[in-house]
Design an enzyme around this catalytic site. Structure first.
Site, PDB file in Angstrom:
ATOM      1  N   HIS A  17      12.994  30.546  53.863  1.00 18.28           N
ATOM      2  CA  HIS A  17      14.120  30.569  52.937  1.00 18.28           C
ATOM      3  C   HIS A  17      13.747  29.949  51.596  1.00 18.28           C
ATOM      4  CE1 HIS A  17      15.816  30.316  57.080  1.00 18.28           C
ATOM      5  NE2 HIS A  17      16.595  31.286  56.636  1.00 18.28           N
ATOM      6  N   ASP A  62       9.457  29.029  59.962  1.00 16.55           N
ATOM      7  CA  ASP A  62      10.404  30.117  60.250  1.00 16.55           C
ATOM      8  C   ASP A  62       9.950  31.461  59.680  1.00 16.55           C
ATOM      9  OD1 ASP A  62      10.916  28.985  57.750  1.00 16.55           O
ATOM     10  OD2 ASP A  62      13.058  28.641  58.120  1.00 16.55           O
ATOM     11  N   ASP A  87       8.530  27.759  53.410  1.00 25.91           N
ATOM     12  CA  ASP A  87       9.593  28.051  54.367  1.00 25.91           C
ATOM     13  C   ASP A  87      10.082  29.494  54.146  1.00 25.91           C
ATOM     14  OD1 ASP A  87      11.844  26.394  56.149  1.00 25.91           O
ATOM     15  OD2 ASP A  87      12.751  28.033  55.004  1.00 25.91           O
ATOM     16  N   HIS A 131      17.048  22.681  50.911  1.00 26.81           N
ATOM     17  CA  HIS A 131      18.277  23.295  50.384  1.00 26.81           C
ATOM     18  C   HIS A 131      19.212  22.274  49.735  1.00 26.81           C
ATOM     19  CE1 HIS A 131      17.346  27.173  52.161  1.00 26.81           C
ATOM     20  NE2 HIS A 131      17.179  26.618  53.343  1.00 26.81           N
TER      21      HIS A 131
HETATM   22  C1  SP5 Z   1      15.619  24.657  56.251  1.00 27.35           C
HETATM   23  C2  SP5 Z   1      16.091  25.998  56.719  1.00 27.35           C
HETATM   24  O1  SP5 Z   1      15.299  26.775  57.252  1.00 27.35           O
HETATM   25  N1  SP5 Z   1      17.385  26.279  56.556  1.00 27.35           N
HETATM   26  C3  SP5 Z   1      17.875  27.555  56.935  1.00 27.35           C
HETATM   27  C4  SP5 Z   1      19.348  27.655  56.807  1.00 27.35           C
HETATM   28  C5  SP5 Z   1      19.833  29.009  57.198  1.00 27.35           C
HETATM   29  N2  SP5 Z   1      21.210  28.942  57.551  1.00 27.35           N
HETATM   30  C6  SP5 Z   1      21.893  30.182  57.486  1.00 27.35           C
HETATM   31  C7  SP5 Z   1      22.285  30.694  58.819  1.00 27.35           C
HETATM   32  C8  SP5 Z   1      22.507  32.181  58.766  1.00 27.35           C
HETATM   33  C9  SP5 Z   1      21.672  32.782  59.854  1.00 27.35           C
HETATM   34  N3  SP5 Z   1      21.742  34.214  59.912  1.00 27.35           N
HETATM   35  C10 SP5 Z   1      21.245  34.534  61.238  1.00 27.35           C
HETATM   36  C11 SP5 Z   1      21.125  35.970  61.559  1.00 27.35           C
HETATM   37  C12 SP5 Z   1      20.763  36.034  63.017  1.00 27.35           C
HETATM   38  N4  SP5 Z   1      20.549  37.394  63.426  1.00 27.35           N
HETATM   39 ZN    ZN Z   2      14.041  28.080  56.438  1.00 24.98          ZN
END
Ligand code: SP5
Ligand code: ZN
Length: 334
Positions: free
Chosen positions: A192, A279, A190, A154
């Site tokens: 994301h 993930d 990943d 990211h």
């Molecule tokens: C590298 C990587 O996997 N980064 C991921 C960053 C995500 N951060 C955002 C957090 C928002 C999480 N939303 C959670 C919902 C839980 N029910």
């Molecule tokens: Zn991720």
């Protein structure tokens, strides 16, 4: 397969992250690395590669910010990890601001990526880990695994976000070019979208980026990762986003993976950098795909079948109890 890990990466240990209107325990916990280490067997320490390969990707001003941000935060009278709260979204001008809060906003795009006393040390060690694994490939190895933490995909040239500070996959890709390779493919699996990696190489045709990820209409990072982002300028056609719906299981995922592998084969890369996140696992606490532990082995096998020298760089994966088995399954399949 040689595996690389550097103990200095433990220095990054954020306590909390902010999303959904509140503070939550940070998902990128140091024991993620312990879970992987316990499952993959012996690792080799990274060797120092200096700032030059980092500065091929990231701005010197951004690196200077990361290095001193936490000390500046303490000097402003704060405690704990440094968090941004104000962002220069509209009418962004090239202001050289000094206040730590302004600098945090200038170089961040979210509030889930705090900077602690060991963040710079850890992400630099992660860059060295990726570069050391790349050295194994440049020396003739078929594949190498870099256990990098914090993650990197990211992070852009001059911003952090998504638990990422330096983009280790991008740093390795640039280092491979500097070592004489001409065409690099980056495959990002990943959960994301790797917005930082896409952004860094969006206008380039020597580094092609393909990502399979949760549809950003519904999931982080929202503003990037849509199918119509195909590259720009010289890089038009060298960026491929394959967003998938929440609930995606291995059957659906496999079809997108095949599509991405066909695309990479047509690009005719000399070297593959794989941004590997676990993930996509059904039990991941912040994600919404439905892959099972048994699916990571065929995933590894399918990517290996490309036949390319492959640098595997660790990104996300937050179900710590299953993380070791998921990563080890992938590596054994590969
Ligand atoms: C590298 C990587 O996997 N980064 C991921 C960053 C995500 N951060 C955002 C957090 C928002 C999480 N939303 C959670 C919902 C839980 N029910
Ligand atoms: Zn991720």
């Amino acid at each position: 397969m040689r595996c690389f890990w550097d103990e200095a990466q433990r220095a990054h240990a954020p306590a909390l992250e902010f999303f959904n209107g509140g503070l939550h325990p940070a998902a990128d916990r140091p024991d993620r690395a312990d879970a992987i280490l316990a499952a993959i067997g012996p690792t080799e320490a990274a060797s120092a590669h200096g700032m030059e390969p980092i500065l091929r990707v990231h701005g010197a001003d951004y690196c200077a910010f990361l290095e001193t941000a936490h000390a500046d935060w303490l000097a402003a009278g704060r405690a704990g990890d440094a968090f941004p709260y104000a962002f220069p979204i509209v009418g962004r001008r090239p202001l050289a601001l000094q206040r730590i809060d302004a600098r945090l906003g200038q170089y961040s795009f979210d509030t889930a990526t705090p900077i602690g006393p060991g963040t710079w040390t850890a992400t630099r060690a992660a860059a060295d880990t990726a570069l050391s694994a790349l050295d194994a490939l440049l020396g003739g190895d078929r594949a190498a695994f870099a256990l990098t933490r914090p993650p990197g995909h990211h992070a852009g040239a001059d911003y952090c976000g998504g638990y990422s500070y330096l983009n280790h996959a991008a740093i390795a890709a640039e280092a491979a070019l500097a070592a004489g390779r001409k065409r690099i493919a980056i495959l990002d699996v990943d959960y994301h979208h790797g917005n930082g990696t896409q952004d860094i190489f969006l206008e380039r045709r020597d580094v092609a980026y393909v990502s399979i990820h949760a549809d950003p209409m519904m999931d982080y990072p929202y503003f990037w990762g849509h199918a119509e982002e195909t590259g720009s300028g010289d890089g038009e056609g060298f960026n491929l986003n394959l967003p998938l719906p929440r609930g995606t299981d291995w059957t659906t995922y496999r079809a997108a993976l095949n599509q991405s592998l066909d695309w990479i084969a047509r690009f005719d890369a000399e070297l593959l950098v794989l941004s590997f996140g676990a993930d996509t696992y059904a039990g991941d606490p912040i994600s919404h795909f439905a892959l099972e532990t048994r699916d990571y082995r065929p995933m590894g096998r399918a990517i290996a079948a490309l036949g390319l020298p492959t640098l595997i760089v660790m990104e996300g994966g937050y179900a710590v109890d299953a993380l070791g088995a998921n990563v080890a399954g992938f590596l054994s399949g590969f």
